[in-house]
Design a protein around this motif. Structure first.
Motif, PDB file in Angstrom:
ATOM      1  N   PRO A  60      33.602 -38.880  36.942  1.00 42.36           N
ATOM      2  CA  PRO A  60      32.790 -38.149  36.231  1.00 42.36           C
ATOM      3  C   PRO A  60      33.265 -37.637  34.911  1.00 42.36           C
ATOM      4  O   PRO A  60      34.665 -37.348  35.070  1.00 42.36           O
ATOM      5  CB  PRO A  60      32.060 -37.087  36.974  1.00 42.36           C
ATOM      6  N   ASP A 119      28.981 -37.984  30.999  1.00 43.47           N
ATOM      7  CA  ASP A 119      27.963 -38.076  31.732  1.00 43.47           C
ATOM      8  C   ASP A 119      27.971 -36.776  32.827  1.00 43.47           C
ATOM      9  O   ASP A 119      27.062 -36.847  33.755  1.00 43.47           O
ATOM     10  CB  ASP A 119      28.090 -39.363  33.006  1.00 43.47           C
ATOM     11  N   ALA A 120      28.507 -35.855  32.287  1.00 44.06           N
ATOM     12  CA  ALA A 120      28.342 -34.340  33.082  1.00 44.06           C
ATOM     13  C   ALA A 120      28.367 -33.407  32.201  1.00 44.06           C
ATOM     14  O   ALA A 120      29.305 -33.374  31.436  1.00 44.06           O
ATOM     15  CB  ALA A 120      29.261 -34.341  34.232  1.00 44.06           C
ATOM     16  N   VAL A 165      22.864 -37.723  32.696  1.00 40.00           N
ATOM     17  CA  VAL A 165      23.728 -36.598  32.398  1.00 40.00           C
ATOM     18  C   VAL A 165      23.637 -35.584  33.649  1.00 40.00           C
ATOM     19  O   VAL A 165      22.522 -34.863  33.831  1.00 40.00           O
ATOM     20  CB  VAL A 165      23.871 -35.952  31.356  1.00 40.00           C
ATOM     21  N   ARG A 313      23.782 -38.800  37.944  1.00 35.85           N
ATOM     22  CA  ARG A 313      24.088 -39.505  36.561  1.00 35.85           C
ATOM     23  C   ARG A 313      23.282 -40.636  36.287  1.00 35.85           C
ATOM     24  O   ARG A 313      23.366 -41.257  35.409  1.00 35.85           O
ATOM     25  CB  ARG A 313      25.558 -39.802  36.361  1.00 35.85           C
TER      26      ARG A 313
END
Length: 337
Positions: A60, A119-120, A165, A313
């Motif tokens: 991540p 993605d976070a 996300v 995600r």
């Protein structure tokens, strides 16, 4: 899961060879980016690939993209998202419009982040806006109404996950009432538990199903008069057993001045208190070395939570960005000045 219970930052916009070797050996579970790491969409996408290559897996990559004062991707290359307080204001005028606008805003954020490999997102902020408290939260909060914060926080999480996300709610169990900025000092919240459960703690209880949460470096007299929540087994036990949060619990940045002790001590105490992993943001190699030396692999329940957070995600869907921007502008045009 072979990764270790930590998230690390790095110094600049390019992963240098020393950092690459260090990350390969240390194997942090994830990475976090700041404005110093950002130059352009193309550069950012390349950096995210380099970070994941360094650990040999789809780690991540986090960023703080709340909107308002706290957003690392900024104009002219990215959209300037409004602060949370704007959506709270719209909600008070029209509940459904506020929820829709919050979802669209975070879907747009997800689109921009995912396009560059991030993605976070360390958002949404579920803290209350409290008059007289330190200004560190301020308009980062949706407002002071628990029901509104929970509704808009849910919409924000849904918008992010619709774009692939994973969200991180913060700062659990509640930062809005803090009397200092934890970047520089250790805040203390003196109010009784009965009040806090009805106010500051309540949005986190309502969104206890969030995949990830970030702790507050705050002493809550009602939970533990001696130790900030991040390093307090009493506070973390309350978060787990009373608030009901069973997702991945990460510390706020260990390099913030609110916490005392060596980085090895801060790491050990946070994990022993019950945090699943530690966060370190500034890219300082000496500090990261100390954390890595003290940090074990993710195992057991923490590893299970990490896998569940990674799965958050995976819901990315196609989205018309320009139509979303137009729809959001239309909704926000009705917000009273």
């Amino acid at each position: 899961m072979s990764a270790r219970a930590m998230i690390f930052g790095l110094k600049g916009p390019v992963l240098d060879e020393g950092e690459r070797r260090f990350f390969h050996d240390a194997d942090p579970w994830g990475f976090i980016l700041f404005a110093r790491n950002v130059e352009s969409p193309k550069q950012l996408a390349k950096l995210c690939v380099s970070l994941r290559d360094s650990v040999g897996r789809n780690a991540p990559v986090f960023i703080d993209q709340e909107g308002g004062r706290v957003q690392r991707l900024r104009a002219p290359l990215w959209r300037e998202a409004p602060p949370a307080a704007v959506f709270g204001k719209l909600y008070r005028q029209d509940r459904e419009a506020g929820i829709e606008a919050t979802w669209i805003n975070h879907r747009l954020i997800a689109h921009e982040l995912a396009a560059s490999g991030i993605d976070a997102d360390c958002a949404p902020c579920l803290d209350l806006a409290i008059k007289g408290a330190d200004a560190v939260i301020g308009d980062r909060a949706y407002g002071d109404d628990v029901e509104m914060i929970a509704a808009l926080g849910q919409a924000a999480m849904d918008g992010l996950m619709a774009g692939g996300v994973a969200p991180v709610v913060k700062h659990i169990p509640g930062h809005g009432r803090a009397d200092a900025d934890s970047h520089f000092h250790l805040p203390r919240v003196r109010e009784p538990l009965e009040l806090l459960e009805k106010t500051d703690f309540a949005p986190f209880a309502a969104l206890k199903h969030a995949p990830m949460a970030m702790t507050a470096h705050i002493v809550y007299d009602a939970l533990d008069r001696q130790t900030p929540a991040t390093m307090s087994d009493k506070a973390v036990s309350y978060i787990r057993n009373e608030t009901g949060f069973d997702g991945l619990l990460m510390t706020d940045d260990l390099s913030m001045k609110a916490l005392s002790g060596s980085f090895q001590e801060k790491t050990q105490r946070s994990l022993e208190a019950g945090c699943d992993l530690v966060l370190h943001c500034n890219g300082d190699r000496t500090e990261m070395d100390a954390i890595a030396d003290a940090c074990p692999p993710l195992t057991g329940r923490a590893a299970e939570r990490a896998l569940a957070a990674e799965a958050a995600r995976d819901r990315g869907e196609g989205y018309n960005f320009d139509k979303g921007v137009a729809a959001l502008d239309d909704l926000l045009s009705g917000v009273a000045a």
